[in-house]
Write an enzyme that holds these catalytic residues in place. Structure first.
Site, PDB file in Angstrom:
ATOM      1  N   HIS A 503       0.772  -1.442  -0.220  1.00  0.00           N
ATOM      2  CA  HIS A 503       0.011  -0.032   0.001  1.00  0.00           C
ATOM      3  C   HIS A 503       0.728   1.382  -0.027  1.00  0.00           C
ATOM      4  O   HIS A 503       0.106   2.360  -0.334  1.00  0.00           O
ATOM      5  CB  HIS A 503      -1.035  -0.122   1.325  1.00  0.00           C
ATOM      6  N   TYR A 619     -14.528   6.120   9.109  1.00  0.00           N
ATOM      7  CA  TYR A 619     -13.580   6.402   8.086  1.00  0.00           C
ATOM      8  C   TYR A 619     -13.899   5.953   6.688  1.00  0.00           C
ATOM      9  O   TYR A 619     -14.220   4.923   6.430  1.00  0.00           O
ATOM     10  CB  TYR A 619     -12.105   5.658   8.270  1.00  0.00           C
ATOM     11  N   THR A 632      -4.860  10.611  -0.513  1.00  0.00           N
ATOM     12  CA  THR A 632      -6.214  10.579   0.068  1.00  0.00           C
ATOM     13  C   THR A 632      -6.604  11.653   1.389  1.00  0.00           C
ATOM     14  O   THR A 632      -5.491  12.150   1.869  1.00  0.00           O
ATOM     15  CB  THR A 632      -6.368   9.291   0.795  1.00  0.00           C
TER      16      THR A 632
END
Length: 808
Positions: A503, A619, A632
């Protein structure tokens, strides 16, 4: 990690040792002969003089590699020039030179030419041409960069995002003028087709919110989660921070926002990802699964070959910048910088912090099968191997009868486990000899491939098979995914595919784009014959896969086993449920005149309230790629409006009309929060950066400490869909991706990923921990299904009421 068994492995050469399938064996004898085959040239001094021995095949490979590298460099220089001057085409320079020169020699006065000729001898025709060229270049550069920065100023306007769109609605006058200006710069007849990075110089920087605005948004977001006394206390802390240390911290962020391209992204990558010491598997890495309604072949080698070839073609589009940039509303570009590290990238462990290493090129991949590692060359004479040629290589690996050496099978558990443990083990056992060479092969590979020895199954009548499919992608066995690589391509024995992705290098949208490309490409272009093999015939004998060698000492074997036990515990705890909601999808939601994402998020709020008996900090990831190097921002779907609607849904005294009005209000607020997050008006990344500055300055902030420690018990994300212009669900209705998912963020919470895949289907990936008695993924999936049904019934009842009133 990969390790090459010999120097021939390091050089990527096929070995001529006799084996049943042409694969270099892991244990070799006759080391002198093997070394002789691997050396490109050798020489010796004898009484007769010099004796030189050249291996022309190796020298040819070296020469071809050099030629390819220089070609890539020249392409890169050329493309950088084109993107650097966008939106002006390069040929406009020659047109400008011709126009200025023609005007000068025709006798028309051209500003600047006369001044230059005062310095140069005007009688010389060459000097006149030089003067015209100089004036042309100066004028062209001025116009080019004026247009470029004008475009940047235009892209700073975000008012269009807040305007409602749809039938009967037209943009405001300001937005219409803005559209006209953007189209004038990018859509004029002389404009060229934009390349992947054409807009990078025109994308604005992420704006820095004021501390006051962030405090207001934060307090509003936590109001439904706190009682009156708790809220008063938090309000006091926020005010003290805003008028106190927050002023000093903000000054440093203002300075960084002026200096850095993006004031968030580098710290986000460093502190959220690379400094994390917990295992990557489940905690950080995410996964994606196949398009379930397509099964083009059951041949594992063939499907692997096609997927590998498609990914390599996608990589080439990125390298040549031929991949079209994603444009919102066909006008506003998204930042493309994350695509660069899609391939040829690995995460290297460190004792305190990891680092990301990206190579400009890689001419091989590494394949894992039944505990063995193979280096596979993917180029021949500077071209990518065709699927039929790659299938030969994949089949050779599947047919190889050799067994893994001690510790080799579970070696990748080191990449999945604790980062500090992996860093120490890597330094102790993988910095020299065979292990170093093999590790280099893996880390420098374009990407990692796993030919699994199990099928990946989907059966509408047996949902548990889809859950297992997702689990195989999320964690596998714990040692058959190289978690450090940018992604691992996984292929089951029945030809189904999926991936597991690291990630830190990019967000899920980039992998989703690649995956969408892989799926659509197979649907558009038939790749298999009636027997399930790839089409075509190899033009040559593909290079044989090279078995990587390992020399794993007892202490290393103990370290591998220790990492595996940590990973095994994580796998045993994870509870994953993939729920396919096919009662309705985006088609019905659009009739409600509500944002599909807001609709689903409200369903999640209702489901969580029923499941947990309370509301929780929620979230939702939103992208900030409207800005340079944006990643993000957090949307907080649990709002004052959403909780009011959820409470109304559980209140029998509320009428249908009241419930619908509250839902519309909640959805509108959610959409506003999402829009604010996209345009840099979010609050969580700002708070995060303020916290980082406070740590650098070694100052304590009770407010920031409390805010950053709040648990996200419900963490959600929507998988992007339709990023590729190639995707046409009307033409290829089976190209519906099932999306992917991730592990829960909080030990006592849920991780929910969803993809609104079509007009009539939504996939949900729900994860939680089995060790927590308060969570149950299957039960929460059922709650989501019930919430979706209740909202549909609510709107159906509302529509009946509206119809009855209109008929009167």
């Amino acid at each position: 990690m990969e390790n090459l068994g010999s120097l021939s492995s390091v050089l990527g050469l096929p070995c001529t040792s006799p084996t049943s399938n042409g694969i270099v064996p892991k244990e070799r004898k006759g080391g002198m002969a093997e070394a002789h085959q691997a050396v490109a040239f050798s020489f010796a001094i004898t009484h007769e003089g010099w004796d030189v021995n050249l291996d022309r095949e190796v020298l040819h490979l070296v020469l071809a590699s050099g030629v390819r590298s220089w070609k890539k460099r020249l392409f890169r220089i050329q493309n950088n020039l084109k993107t650097g001057i966008y939106p002006s085409p390069l040929y406009s320079l020659w047109g400008t030179v011709a126009a200025v020169s023609g005007a000068h020699f025709y006798g028309l006065p051209v500003p600047g030419v006369k001044e230059i000729l005062k310095i140069l001898p005007a009688e010389d025709e060459k000097n006149q041409i030089i003067a015209c060229a100089g004036v042309s270049l100066a004028g062209w550069l001025t116009a080019t960069f004026t247009a470029k920065y004008a475009l940047k100023l235009l892209y700073m306007y975000k008012g269009w995002m807040y305007e409602e769109r749809g039938p009967g609605r037209s943009p405001s006058l300001k937005t219409r003028l803005w559209i006209l200006a953007v189209n004038t710069l990018t859509g004029h007849p002389m404009s060229i087709k934009p390349m992947l990075y054409s807009f990078q110089g025109s994308i604005p920087r992420l704006p820095l919110p004021s501390v006051k605005d962030t405090m207001q948004r934060y307090l509003r977001s936590v109001r439904p989660l706190l009682n009156d006394s708790e809220y008063e206390r938090m309000e006091k802390l926020a005010k003290e921070f805003q008028n106190g240390i927050g002023v000093k911290l903000q000054r440093y962020l203002i300075l960084k926002s002026w200096w850095a391209t993006n004031y968030v992204s580098d710290w986000w990558e460093e502190y959220v990802y690379l400094r994390g010491r917990s295992p990557l598997l489940i905690n950080s890495n995410f996964y994606g699964i196949d398009a379930l309604f397509m099964h083009p072949t059951s041949n594992q080698a063939a499907r692997a070959a096609v997927a590998i070839n498609t990914i390599l073609q996608f990589r080439r589009l990125i390298e040549r910048q031929e991949l079209e940039p994603i444009m919102l509303q066909g006008l506003v570009p998204l930042c493309s910088w994350q695509y660069e590290r899609l391939c040829n990238t690995t995460r290297v462990p460190g004792v305190e912090t990891d680092k990301i290493i990206h190579w400009e090129d890689s001419k091989h991949i590494v394949v894992y099968h039944k505990g063995r590692y193979f280096k596979v060359l993917i180029y021949y004479k500077n071209r990518i191997l065709k699927p039929c040629e790659l299938e030969v290589q994949m089949q050779a690996i599947l047919d190889d009868p050799s067994q893994p050496v001690d510790g080799e099978e579970r070696l990748a558990a080191l990449t999945a486990g604790e980062r500090t443990h992996w860093a120490h083990t890597r330094m102790e056992h993988f910095f020299k000899g065979t292990n170093r060479a093999s590790l280099d092969a893996i880390e420098k590979a374009a990407f990692f491939v796993c030919l699994d020895d199990i099928p990946y199954e989907f059966d509408r009548n047996n949902p548990d098979k889809l859950d297992k499919f997702g689990g195989d992608m999320l964690h596998g066995t714990g040692y058959n995914r190289w978690c450090d690589k940018s992604f691992t391509l996984c292929i089951g024995t029945n030809g189904r595919v999926g991936f597991n992705a690291e990630h830190s290098w990019a967000d899920a949208a980039i992998m989703a784009h690649l995956w969408e490309w892989v799926v659509v490409d197979e649907a558009m272009d038939p790749r298999y014959n009636a027997q399930g093999h790839t089409l075509g015939t190899p033009e040559f004998k593909p290079p044989a896969p090279i078995r990587l060698g390992w020399d794993l000492k007892p202490t290393c074997l103990a370290a591998i086993e220790q990492a595996y036990m940590v990973v095994r515990d994580l796998i045993d705890k994870i509870d994953l449920k993939i729920f396919m909601h096919d009662n309705y999808g985006k088609g019905f939601i659009k009739t409600c005149k509500i944002s599909p994402d807001a609709y689903v998020q409200m369903a999640l709020q209702l489901a969580y309230r029923r499941n947990a008996g309370k509301f929780s900090l929620t979230y939702e990831a939103s992208m900030t790629r409207l800005y340079r190097e944006g990643r993000t921002e957090t949307v907080r779907p649990c709002t004052i409006e959403s909780t009011a609607w959820v409470n109304a849904m559980n209140d029998k005294s509320k009428t249908t009309v009241e419930k619908v009005e509250l839902l519309k209000k909640a959805c509108k607020q959610h959409q506003l929060g999402y829009q604010n997050a996209m345009v840099g008006k979010g609050l969580d990344r700002h708070l995060f950066c303020l916290y980082v500055v406070s740590k650098y300055l070694e100052v304590d902030s009770p407010f920031l400490k409390e805010v950053l420690s709040e648990p996200w018990r419900l963490s959600t994300s929507q998988t992007p869909h339709g990023q590729s212009s190639k995707l046409d669900l009307k033409k290829y209705p089976q190209c519906i991706s099932a999306g992917g998912g991730f592990g829960p963020v909080a030990d006592d919470g849920y991780g929910v990923s969803y993809i609104i895949a079509g007009e009539d289907i939504i996939f949900f990936h729900v994860s939680s921990n089995k060790s927590c008695p308060e969570t149950d993924s299957k039960k929460f999936a059922q709650d989501i299904e019930q919430a979706l049904q209740d909202i549909r019934t609510l709107f159906q009842d509302y529509q009946k009421i509206q119809t009855a009133q209109n008929s009167k």
